[in-house]
Design a protein around this motif. Structure first.
Motif, PDB file in Angstrom:
ATOM      1  N   PRO A 103     -25.734 -26.844  -2.454  1.00  0.00           N
ATOM      2  CA  PRO A 103     -26.767 -27.432  -3.317  1.00  0.00           C
ATOM      3  C   PRO A 103     -26.647 -26.948  -4.757  1.00  0.00           C
ATOM      4  O   PRO A 103     -26.006 -25.920  -5.025  1.00  0.00           O
ATOM      5  N   PRO A 104     -27.255 -27.670  -5.693  1.00  0.00           N
ATOM      6  CA  PRO A 104     -27.264 -27.211  -7.091  1.00  0.00           C
ATOM      7  C   PRO A 104     -27.919 -25.847  -7.209  1.00  0.00           C
ATOM      8  O   PRO A 104     -28.973 -25.609  -6.622  1.00  0.00           O
ATOM      9  N   ARG A 105     -27.292 -24.989  -7.973  1.00  0.00           N
ATOM     10  CA  ARG A 105     -27.804 -23.632  -8.107  1.00  0.00           C
ATOM     11  C   ARG A 105     -28.896 -23.571  -9.168  1.00  0.00           C
ATOM     12  O   ARG A 105     -28.807 -24.216 -10.213  1.00  0.00           O
ATOM     13  N   LYS A 106     -29.939 -22.761  -8.899  1.00  0.00           N
ATOM     14  CA  LYS A 106     -31.042 -22.580  -9.839  1.00  0.00           C
ATOM     15  C   LYS A 106     -31.022 -21.135 -10.368  1.00  0.00           C
ATOM     16  O   LYS A 106     -29.980 -20.507 -10.430  1.00  0.00           O
ATOM     17  N   ASP A 107     -32.183 -20.599 -10.723  1.00  0.00           N
ATOM     18  CA  ASP A 107     -32.236 -19.252 -11.304  1.00  0.00           C
ATOM     19  C   ASP A 107     -31.868 -18.161 -10.309  1.00  0.00           C
ATOM     20  O   ASP A 107     -31.190 -17.189 -10.661  1.00  0.00           O
ATOM     21  N   VAL A 108     -32.342 -18.290  -9.093  1.00  0.00           N
ATOM     22  CA  VAL A 108     -32.103 -17.285  -8.056  1.00  0.00           C
ATOM     23  C   VAL A 108     -31.782 -18.012  -6.760  1.00  0.00           C
ATOM     24  O   VAL A 108     -32.388 -19.047  -6.457  1.00  0.00           O
ATOM     25  N   ARG A 109     -30.851 -17.450  -5.991  1.00  0.00           N
ATOM     26  CA  ARG A 109     -30.515 -18.054  -4.695  1.00  0.00           C
ATOM     27  C   ARG A 109     -30.616 -17.009  -3.595  1.00  0.00           C
ATOM     28  O   ARG A 109     -30.106 -15.899  -3.705  1.00  0.00           O
TER      29      ARG A 109
END
Length: 451
Positions: A103-109
């Motif tokens: 999935p598209p990465r955001k601020d924290v995974r």
């Protein structure tokens, strides 16, 4: 008196003097450069990965979350392609021509796993556990979090050697691979790890298992790599920080959390470290509400769910991540998100009020601090590696102690017939699960809340 003049130097002497001067100047420059380099603080391998903050911070409000994050000096989110093992590459190739979805990465995974164990006393793990751990580097998480049941205890006849062998097997299959990858591992203990059930004289029934679990986790070689804030009662009750997110792990390995520990929960959640964080999450083994067949009953969930939920909501906890039910269900009730993590180990269970067959799950949470919804789930059937459309899950579940809604379904969407289903089983208060804002789930273009 006649003036005197120095005799001019020969060309050979001039070249010698010039060369000597240049050599001296170069030597001085090199010496200065070396001094500057040596005066700088040397980099320490692994510094910051397990940085610890004094336990007094949570209890006394001694530092802000920004200071904790700065002191921890945590690594930036990975951006380069991960180095995958041959096993992981083979697993990804088995996902089909399109490969494994990332999935598209955001601020924290975060990668969320739960309930890894198999039969009592077992030192073996189901293949889905090894499969999931092999794939973790593919998602490049900032941390892996586990909602308990890492080993197969809760049996009084198990010897010290047997329990230690289980923890060694866990280390071999799960903890050591994550340490080698440099991936922090936050967890809460489950009933099969170190049950907090009490018997006569209010003593722990499984005191030996609790002692051995504590010994394993407090050994320096088994440092989980999180940025501790308060580890005074680690691994039973502790807090840590990861990339601006405040995490609390409480001992939900039985249905009862003692009053003195609830006082600690209130203090920790109201601390500056917690309230200055960008988000707050709590890890528990037992959930507040039941979701699975044969687990939706008293003793299989935390007692006093309304009281506990009130504590979490008052301190703006966004998500409670739990296990134990052996069934994945992304829910909400009131202003609290409830992620019931699916299991990787033995014994998946079907949801109550649902027709889907049981399956094993792993969830990737992407956190976007600018998104009002904050979190995006991508959950995989770890056996097939397929994402499951969350709209195939029940829109709501009527647990024995309250109504919970699938996280994209607002209470206002329930029909009179839906509400009647709950009211036939529970009181009016237990059938209210309002949430002020709607979470939008779209499929398949944006796997916001895939099952």
């Amino acid at each position: 008196m006649r003036p005197t003049f120095s005799r001019p130097m020969s060309p050979h002497v001039q070249r010698f003097v010039t060369g000597l001067s240049l050599g001296l100047i170069l030597a001085i420059c090199l010496a200065c450069s070396q001094r500057v380099l040596l005066s700088a603080d040397p980099a320490t391998p692994g510094a910051g990965a397990t940085a610890e903050v004094s336990p007094n911070i949570v209890r006394e409000g001694g530092s802000s979350m920004e200071e904790v994050a700065d002191n921890a000096a945590s690594a930036d989110s990975p951006t380069e392609a991960p180095v995958l093992s041959a096993e992981a590459q083979a697993i990804i190739a088995s996902a089909g021509p399109e490969g494994l979805y990332n999935p598209p990465r955001k601020d924290v995974r975060l990668v969320v796993i739960s309930d890894l164990n198999s039969a009592y006393g077992s030192t073996d793990y189901d293949p889905e556990v090894d499969k999931a751990i092999a794939l973790v580097p593919f998602w490049q998480p900032d941390a892996v979090v586990c909602s308990g049941d890492m080993v197969a205890g809760q049996k009084q006849s198990l010897t010290v050697d047997q329990v230690n062998a289980m923890w060694q097997a866990f280390d071999d299959h799960v903890a050591a691979p994550l340490r080698q990858q440099g991936i922090p591992y936050g967890f809460t203990l489950g009933n099969h790890d170190a049950s907090s059930a009490r018997g006569q004289n209010n003593q722990f029934i499984f005191q030996q298992e609790r002692d051995l679990a504590s010994a394993y986790w407090n050994a320096p070689a088994h440092d989980p790599g999180v940025n501790f804030i308060d580890r005074t009662d680690f691994p039973f009750f502790y807090t840590f920080e990861q990339n601006g997110v405040f995490f609390m792990a409480w001992d939900g390995s039985s249905s009862q959390i003692p009053a003195d520990k609830l006082a600690w929960v209130e203090s920790a959640l109201s601390s500056e470290a917690a309230q200055s964080a960008k988000a707050r999450m709590v890890l528990s083994h037992l959930p507040l509400y039941g979701v699975a067949q044969r687990r939706d009953q008293p003793g299989e969930v935390l007692a006093n769910a309304p009281q506990l939920q009130d504590i979490l909501e008052r301190h703006n906890v966004h998500t409670l991540i739990s296990g134990h039910q052996h069934a994945y269900y992304p829910a909400h009730r009131g202003n609290l998100q409830l992620l019931h993590a699916g299991l990787l180990g033995s014994g998946p269970r079907a949801l109550i009020d649902g027709s889907l067959a049981p399956w094993k799950a792993l969830t990737v949470i992407d956190i976007d601090f600018a998104d009002p919804n904050l979190t995006t789930y991508t959950t995989y059937d770890i056996t097939t590696l397929r994402r499951v459309d969350d709209t195939t899950l029940p829109r709501f579940l009527v647990s024995h102690n309250g109504l919970i809604l699938r996280r994209d379904v607002p209470y206002s969407d329930l029909t009179p017939a839906d509400k009647a289903v709950c009211q036939q089983r529970l009181s009016a208060d237990q059938c209210i699960a309002q949430r002020p804002t709607r979470i939008h789930a779209t499929w398949p273009w944006r796997p916001t809340y895939a099952a």
